[in-house]
Design an enzyme around this catalytic site. Structure first.
Site, PDB file in Angstrom:
ATOM      1  CB  SER A 115      -4.237 -54.901  44.565  1.00  0.00           C
ATOM      2  OG  SER A 115      -4.004 -54.271  45.235  1.00  0.00           O
ATOM      3  CG  ASP A 155      -1.994 -62.043  47.839  1.00  0.00           C
ATOM      4  OD1 ASP A 155      -1.033 -60.775  47.815  1.00  0.00           O
ATOM      5  OD2 ASP A 155      -3.051 -61.342  47.265  1.00  0.00           O
ATOM      6  CG  HIS A 205      -1.241 -58.505  44.777  1.00  0.00           C
ATOM      7  ND1 HIS A 205      -2.113 -58.955  46.132  1.00  0.00           N
ATOM      8  CD2 HIS A 205      -1.160 -57.744  44.799  1.00  0.00           C
ATOM      9  CE1 HIS A 205      -3.060 -57.855  45.859  1.00  0.00           C
ATOM     10  NE2 HIS A 205      -2.266 -56.915  45.435  1.00  0.00           N
TER      11      HIS A 205
END
Length: 733
Positions: free
Chosen positions: A604, A679, A711
């Site tokens: 991320s 995602d 995600h």
């Protein structure tokens, strides 16, 4: 995040002496140089037995005389049982066995094999849900009964404070369900672009839900989010043949955002009014709180620029604006994350949390908007408010006052004065307050303590009851040594906290490869004085394999105050990179680090930082693995991105500098990017754009996708993911 044989003679004193003997600036986790088992990826992520022992469903019992309850494992083939006991006593009373509970629920129409998730409605009643049916269990009578049911397709289910009804969403609409009023529609919106009862503003500003019951449960406030003006973004489901399309609403930085209002549904009249939150419609409505008498709603209004906030009071019956109590502003951004908390017995007073002086602290206000006093102050932050004690004359909270790496519990008088420390022992204390406010339930860990659970008196901090002392679940494994310590940031003065894990049987005369694990962004802290120093078992496994594993929390990360966090404003990636390079400089100063074999990994924001380090500081790392990476902040969501970067129109140079597509030709070494194909947080397009740019520039990199994963890659596939990550380092580092 799972972030206990007992010593009978003053166990709390032994633990306290053990913990305070460790300096928070240089804490060391236990290590084992003796031969032992080696961790596997499957064990690191899927074996719960390697996490410190805990007490299942441990909680205070509401309406009791400060009693607690938890599930106790059965012995010698006996079933598990629910037990309860006082905060100060030694004995535990069996409430019900798993077998007897299952039989009672079966008689009422429910089926259970094991204990389900339990809720205490009061000191003598339990609630459970099975297949969207809510049942109560009378502890004294030993009998269960069905209360009501709700739609099997329900999402976002929230029970009201009286625990007699629920609110839930289905598709874009909101419903309530109660005895005699099952599946009653609160909204009947036909347009799927207008969503009711779900978390608004993509769950920023502390928003975790979209429904807000009044104290008695007679009214329900909810978000109504109009997304019709937001562009559709396609996600492709490849599990069908042909593949199918799912459009989501994804407002990107600088583009049109959604518009939100707050409805108030009266369960007695079955009518809804909307708060008159006014113009402009592109604003953020956060931190909703009901007044104790249910006549008013308090709401923080944040402008789209996120540099100004107003706390408004609205009439819950008409929706009219009553008044603005106060305003806050910052030259960079404001970020209110906590609703007003009213003082029990003092309906005209409430606690407000604010970072206005640079650190998150507690302020006592009255409902006229007058600041009565600031209750906490210092170069540290309040991380949580537990509630009130001393007949509601004190407030109990957690903070970083001892160290940014630790969490301790304190109490301070609402009349002001010096806070009183409640928790004892260097480490992380996760605490909950008893119904009367007289005791806290302390779930404690440190670098050397897997877990200890005990009750502590709020008045004097003395331990009352030891419930669990967890054994080290890794005793049979050969571990390296984990150290926590500070280095200086790139500014030369700010402390950055680091975690260094060295391999078992460490030999300082040898050279070891390094894996740097990082995040670096807001709302995350990786280095903590908790079990294993906040590391996970994969990091310990990598150390077993012969890697030095290193992490530094750079400026921009959490729990250090506004100046620390806002150092990255309008230039995401730049300051964080400079601080990570200070970490690299420290690593290179260690004679046992092989400077030619350094790898980096993050997910991320950490994926963004991994790719940043590989291309904006080329040659520093030989290998990088970036998961779910933001590549171009222009393509990330409005609320988050504009807080830290302003809009692309206002800050074009900042967006250009942070856009990693511009650095693709500078890539040196091996880089693997990983992404989930559906995602909806960091869109798949980010890494696909990076891949396309690499192809256009003749740059080679490696790429892997997880079909159908959002995600985060979870479940059993997480082991697959980290086998991939591990193998990439093994093959290339």
């Amino acid at each position: 995040m799972p972030l206990p044989s007992h010593r009978q003679a003053q166990p709390w004193l032994f633990l306290w002496l053990l913990c305070v003997s460790l300096s928070p600036a240089l804490a060391q986790a236990p290590s084992s140089g003796a031969p032992g088992r080696q961790l596997t990826v499957e064990e690191a992520f899927l074996n719960r037995d390697l996490q410190p022992q805990n007490l299942r469903q441990l909680s205070w019992i509401p309406g009791s005389n400060d009693e607690l309850a938890y599930l106790r494992p059965g012995q010698n083939g006996q079933p598990d049982e629910l037990v309860r006991g006082s905060a100060t006593g030694k004995d535990l009373t069996a409430v019900v066995s798993q077998t007897a509970f299952a039989e009672a629920l079966k008689a009422a129409g429910a089926e259970f094999r094991n204990f389900p998730t339990l809720q205490w409605r009061d000191a003598s009643t339990l609630l459970v849900t099975s297949k969207n049916q809510v049942y109560s269990y009378d502890v004294k009578a030993g009998k269960a009964s069905r209360l009501f049911g709700y739609d099997p397709a329900a999402d976002n289910v929230e029970m009201d404070p009286s625990k007699t009804r629920v609110a839930y969403t289905k598709d874009q609409n909101l419903f309530i369900s109660a005895a005699g009023r099952e599946n009653e529609a609160v909204t009947t919106e036909a347009n799927p672009g207008i969503v009711n009862g779900q978390a608004a503003h993509r769950s920023e500003f502390g928003i975790t839900k979209g429904t807000f019951w009044s104290p008695s449960g007679s009214k329900l406030a909810f978000y109504r989010m109009d997304q019709t003006m937001v562009s559709d973004y396609p996600l492709v489901d490849v599990s069908t043949t042909p593949a199918s399309l799912k459009n989501i609403k994804y407002p990107m930085a600088g583009d049109k955002s959604h518009e939100v209002t707050v409805g108030v549904y009266d369960l007695s009249t079955r009518k809804t009014v909307f708060l008159q939150t006014g113009e402009p419609r592109e604003q953020y409505l956060t931190n909703l709180a009901w007044s104790p008498d249910e006549k008013a709603i308090y709401l923080a209004i944040v402008n789209r620029a996120q540099n100004a906030m107003k706390l408004n009071q609205y009439d819950a019956a008409t929706g009219a604006l009553v008044k603005t109590l106060f305003e806050e502003s910052q030259d960079k951004y404001v970020e209110p994350q906590h609703a007003a908390l009213f003082v029990p017995g003092q309906p005209e007073q409430f606690i407000w949390q604010s970072q206005r002086d640079g650190y998150n602290h507690l302020y006592l206000y009255n409902t006229s908007g007058k600041l009565l006093r600031q209750l906490t102050k210092g170069n540290w932050i309040v991380t949580d408010v537990l509630g009130f004690s001393n007949k509601n004359r004190d407030i109990v909270y957690s903070s970083t006052a001892d160290s940014p790496l630790e969490r301790h519990t304190y109490a301070v008088s609402l009349k002001g004065g010096t806070p009183r420390k409640v928790s004892q022992g260097t480490g992380t204390h996760n605490t909950t307050l008893s119904p009367s406010g007289s005791y806290v339930l302390d779930n404690f860990s440190s670098s050397v303590t897997p877990r200890t659970i005990r009750t502590i008196a709020v008045t004097d901090g003395k331990p009352q009851r030891l419930l669990l002392t967890a054994d080290n679940p890794l005793t049979g494994y050969q571990l390296g040594q984990t150290k926590l310590f500070p280095i200086k940031a790139a500014d030369g003065s700010t402390d950055l906290y680091c975690r260094l894990i060295t391999p078992p049987n460490f030999d300082a005369s040898k050279k070891y490869p390094v894996v740097v694990y990082l995040y670096g962004g807001p709302h995350a802290q990786l280095v903590t004085e908790s079990w294993l120093g906040g590391s996970n078992l994969w990091m310990q496994m990598m150390a077993q394999k012969g890697y030095v594993v290193f992490t530094v929390d750079s400026r921009g990360s959490a729990h250090r105050g506004l100046a620390f966090e806002q150092a990255t404003f309008r230039q995401l990636g730049t300051v964080e990179m400079a601080d990570q390079l200070e970490g690299v400089k420290y690593l290179k100063s260690l004679p046992y680090v092989d400077q030619s074999r350094m790898g980096i990994h993050g997910w991320s924001f950490g994926g963004f930082m991994t790719t940043t380090m590989m291309t904006r500081a080329p040659g520093t790392f030989k290998v990088g693995v970036g998961g779910g990476p933001v590549i171009d902040w222009r393509k990330y969501e409005v609320m988050y991105t504009e807080r830290y970067m302003d809009t692309p129109q206002e800050n074009p140079e900042g967006y250009r500098q942070a856009n990693l597509l511009g650095y693709v030709p500078k890539l040196q070494g091996k880089l693997l990017l990983i992404h989930g194909t559906v995602d909806d947080v960091v869109l798949w397009q980010h890494s696909l754009d990076y891949l396309k740019t690499a192809v256009d520039n003749g740059v080679q990199l490696d790429y892997f996708v997880y079909p159908g994963h959002p995600h985060n890659v979870g479940g059993k596939d997480r082991a697959h993911l980290y086998k991939k990550v591990t193998q990439y380092f093994d093959d290339n580092l």
